[in-house]
Design a protein around this motif. Structure first.
Motif, PDB file in Angstrom:
ATOM      1  N   ASN A  76       4.065  26.213  52.270  1.00 38.18           N
ATOM      2  CA  ASN A  76       4.864  26.745  51.178  1.00 38.18           C
ATOM      3  C   ASN A  76       4.801  28.254  51.125  1.00 38.18           C
ATOM      4  OD1 ASN A  76       5.628  24.247  50.291  1.00 38.18           O
ATOM      5  ND2 ASN A  76       3.935  24.043  48.860  1.00 38.18           N
TER       6      ASN A  76
ATOM      7  N   TYR B 297       6.168  31.517  48.629  1.00 40.75           N
ATOM      8  CA  TYR B 297       6.719  31.805  47.298  1.00 40.75           C
ATOM      9  C   TYR B 297       7.326  33.198  47.286  1.00 40.75           C
ATOM     10  CZ  TYR B 297       3.979  27.711  46.165  1.00 40.75           C
ATOM     11  OH  TYR B 297       3.470  26.434  46.146  1.00 40.75           O
TER      12      TYR B 297
ATOM     13  N   ASN C 272      10.338  29.040  50.339  1.00 40.09           N
ATOM     14  CA  ASN C 272      11.014  27.822  49.914  1.00 40.09           C
ATOM     15  C   ASN C 272      10.895  27.625  48.407  1.00 40.09           C
ATOM     16  OD1 ASN C 272       8.279  27.414  50.307  1.00 40.09           O
ATOM     17  ND2 ASN C 272       8.473  25.233  50.708  1.00 40.09           N
ATOM     18  N   PHE C 273      10.119  28.518  47.770  1.00 44.92           N
ATOM     19  CA  PHE C 273      10.048  28.530  46.315  1.00 44.92           C
ATOM     20  C   PHE C 273      10.336  29.937  45.823  1.00 44.92           C
ATOM     21  CE2 PHE C 273       8.559  24.410  45.128  1.00 44.92           C
ATOM     22  CZ  PHE C 273       7.840  23.950  46.220  1.00 44.92           C
TER      23      PHE C 273
ATOM     24  N   GLN D 166       3.534  22.370  40.072  1.00 43.52           N
ATOM     25  CA  GLN D 166       4.630  21.944  40.933  1.00 43.52           C
ATOM     26  C   GLN D 166       4.105  21.000  42.022  1.00 43.52           C
ATOM     27  OE1 GLN D 166       5.579  22.454  44.312  1.00 43.52           O
ATOM     28  NE2 GLN D 166       7.383  21.234  43.829  1.00 43.52           N
TER      29      GLN D 166
ATOM     30  N   SER E  64      11.122  20.216  40.420  1.00 40.51           N
ATOM     31  CA  SER E  64      12.059  21.177  40.990  1.00 40.51           C
ATOM     32  C   SER E  64      11.941  22.519  40.293  1.00 40.51           C
ATOM     33  CB  SER E  64      13.500  20.678  40.824  1.00 40.51           C
ATOM     34  OG  SER E  64      13.687  19.487  41.517  1.00 40.51           O
TER      35      SER E  64
ATOM     36  N   TYR F  19      11.037  28.023  40.708  1.00 40.94           N
ATOM     37  CA  TYR F  19      12.099  27.115  41.128  1.00 40.94           C
ATOM     38  C   TYR F  19      11.924  26.778  42.592  1.00 40.94           C
ATOM     39  CZ  TYR F  19      15.057  28.765  37.155  1.00 40.94           C
ATOM     40  OH  TYR F  19      15.573  29.091  35.937  1.00 40.94           O
ATOM     41  N   LYS F  20      12.330  25.581  42.968  1.00 42.39           N
ATOM     42  CA  LYS F  20      12.569  25.339  44.392  1.00 42.39           C
ATOM     43  C   LYS F  20      13.784  26.197  44.729  1.00 42.39           C
ATOM     44  CE  LYS F  20      10.963  20.613  45.030  1.00 42.39           C
ATOM     45  NZ  LYS F  20      11.348  19.212  45.062  1.00 42.39           N
ATOM     46  N   LYS F  21      13.753  26.811  45.887  1.00 39.46           N
ATOM     47  CA  LYS F  21      14.802  27.782  46.206  1.00 39.46           C
ATOM     48  C   LYS F  21      16.185  27.137  46.167  1.00 39.46           C
ATOM     49  CE  LYS F  21      16.230  31.086  49.684  1.00 39.46           C
ATOM     50  NZ  LYS F  21      16.193  31.256  51.129  1.00 39.46           N
TER      51      LYS F  21
END
Lengths: 239, 89
Positions: free
Chosen positions: A6, A8, A91-92, A114, A120, A169-171
């Motif tokens: 992940n 961010y 991706n976030f 998350q 999401s 947010y998730k992207k």
């Protein structure tokens, strides 16, 4: 989801936050030690030397960790997020304010929530136990509470803090939601979370504390109230 | 479905129930006619109660202001050492 993969992207819109942006960058690095992240600063042509300070921060922390993506002039929050998103490689995506009312120490709790729930969107809320506000007088608290009760009654939004802007947010989710939002200012934040809720995205909340450092500034005059009511009606009709 | 339509359909259902009660005469007509007023007043009272309770229980965090000041001092020290300009604006 494999935690190791992940990344961010933290988008921070700035305007004349020369000192605060340096403090925020330090605090983010302090609290996200083992996390892969980047900070995307969307500066709207600040005349106070914000960009010079950011260059110094880039020298210190690396240009791959601090991305300076400025714009020519003050163009508004929604477009700042869209602009930041274009450069986000994570991706976030985290959005937060640059004035230190949002403390980076809560970032790990957003990430943890998350990962635990697969949500999401994780949104910070000031209005639950464990969260809170400092620096608001009684009038401010009253209008905030009144506005919240009204919004809860009319919109059934499934979140306790609608106008908060400290969110993860998730992207892909942010890209989807932001494309259908047209409001400005704090109504924009409300529109984002309400639209996300209507689209069925899984939304979780974490308590955050909000220290309002601009003491005595009454951002709630009659026109703000009218704007708010218009925003509520707009959201009732279009979401 | 747009949210306002959800609210309107809820209103329609409640109105249908009310008209049904009027027709069925389970409750004396004089009371039934006043039901909408009772409903609106209760809604108003409930709203005021929620505002009042929320106001009393509004979470505050005075200690956070202090912690923030400490964090700011710590950040300024570190950054000053590393050559970042942290003079106040």
């Amino acid at each position: 989801m494999d935690a190791a993969k992940n990344k961010y992207s933290i988008i921070v819109p700035t305007y004349n936050e020369r000192l605060n942006i340096a403090l925020i960058v330090y605090l983010i690095f302090k609290h996200l030690r083992d996390v892969d992240f980047e900070i995307i600063v969307v500066d709207d042509g600040s005349p106070d030397g914000t960009r010079e300070v950011l260059k110094q921060l880039q020298d210190l922390y690396g240009e791959d960790r601090i991305l300076l993506r400025p714009r020519a002039k003050k163009l508004g929050l929604g477009t700042a997020y869209v602009h930041g998103l274009k450069h986000a490689s994570g991706n976030f995506v985290v959005i937060m304010d640059a004035d230190l009312s949002h403390h980076p120490k809560y970032l790990p709790s957003f990430i943890k929530k998350q990962m635990e729930t697969g949500a999401s969107i994780v949104t910070g809320t000031r209005y639950v136990t464990g969260g809170g506000v400092h620096g608001w007088n009684l009038m401010r608290k009253l209008t905030s509470r009144g506005a919240n009760v009204l919004a809860q009654t009319l919109l059934w939004p499934c979140v306790s803090d609608l106008t908060g802007s400290f969110r993860l947010y998730k992207k892909s989710v942010l890209e989807d939601v932001i494309s259908s939002c047209v409001s400005k200012g704090y109504v924009f934040q409300m529109e984002m979370i309400v639209r996300a809720s209507r689209k069925g995205y899984h939304i979780e909340e974490v308590p955050i504390t909000f220290v309002d450092r601009v003491f005595g500034s009454s951002k709630l005059g009659g026109s703000e109230i009218v704007e708010y009511l218009k925003g509520l009606i707009y959201l009732m009709i279009t979401t | 479905m747009k949210h306002v339509l959800k609210l309107l359909s809820l209103l329609v259902v409640i109105s249908a129930l009310w008209i049904g009660l009027l027709q069925a005469s389970i409750i004396p007509q004089s009371h039934t006619w006043l039901l909408p007023i009772y409903f609106i007043v209760s809604l108003g009272c409930y709203g005021l109660l929620m505002v009042g309770v929320g106001l009393m229980r509004f979470p505050t965090c005075p200690e956070e202001a202090l912690l923030l000041q400490q964090d700011i001092a710590e950040a300024k020290d570190f950054l000053k050492q590393k050559g970042v300009d942290v003079g106040s604006d």
